[in-house]
Motif scaffolding. Structure first.
Motif: not given
Length: 216
Positions: A56-57, A24, A59-64
């Motif tokens: 913005e997608v 993380d 950013i979040t989808e890379t983490a998911r």
């Protein structure tokens, strides 16, 4: 955390790079590397056009995506996403994956580098690292890869490492855009090894998690 999830202790070191499964704390730099750009927007080197997503997608989808990959690891089927660090900073990802590994002993790979890291031979170095790990530590006997027929950079990495053409297939790179995909196969005995040997730390714990036996 290494005791809880042994893959976190796995570290591959090459002359210029350090590869370790994405944690993380790597995510902020990893996302920065994605947002800085990976390829010419006019081209799509990936079979899933994930880099077309809005900022913005991404950013979040890379983490998911990293969390999903980590949670999906089993002895039979697994993917390890290695964060690739150069001079202490994350510049991309090199994955190593397998399906029905105890029976097939075959691995696949995929990778990307932020555009500022292109053209330095780092793609060859990081794939060579995971191939050495797969062949010499996990007991893999073959490796596969694929790339769009126009993607000379990726195909060049495969050629330098000894892969042979293994047929072609058609893929939809983007909606309505069809590419010819070159498939490649590398047998362990045909691997063109570099003049260095990857240093592997934490390999024994990874072996227990990923491989049912030791290399031949």
């Amino acid at each position: 955390m290494v005791r809880v999830w042994p893959l976190f202790g796995l570290v591959l070191t090459t002359p210029r790079l350090v590869l370790t499964p994405v944690r993380d704390e790597h995510l902020p730099e990893l996302i920065d590397a994605v947002l800085a750009g990976i390829h010419d927007p006019a081209e799509m080197p990936f079979t899933v056009p994930w880099t077309d997503a809005p900022r913005e997608v991404l950013i979040t989808e890379t983490a998911r995506h990293q969390w999903r990959v980590r949670a999906g690891v089993s002895r039979e089927n697994w993917t390890i996403n290695f964060a690739v660090l150069h001079a202490g900073r994350v510049i991309g990802v090199q994955d190593l994956n397998a399906r029905s590994f105890p029976s097939l002993r075959r691995v696949g790979s995929g990778s990307w580098l932020t555009r500022t890291a292109h053209g330095q031979g780092l793609g060859t170095e990081m794939r060579s690292a995971v191939l050495q790990f797969a062949f010499d530590h996990l007991g893999a006997t073959s490796a596969v890869s694929e790339a769009a027929a126009w993607n000379g950079a990726s195909l060049g990495v495969s050629t330098r490492l000894g892969y042979a053409p293994n047929g072609t297939s058609l893929v939809e790179a983007r909606p309505g855009e069809v590419d010819v995909q070159q498939n490649l196969l590398l047998m362990r005995e045909d691997f063109l090894r570099p003049g260095w040997v990857v240093d592997v730390q934490g390999g024994d714990a990874a072996l227990e998690l990923l491989s049912p036996g030791t290399p031949d």
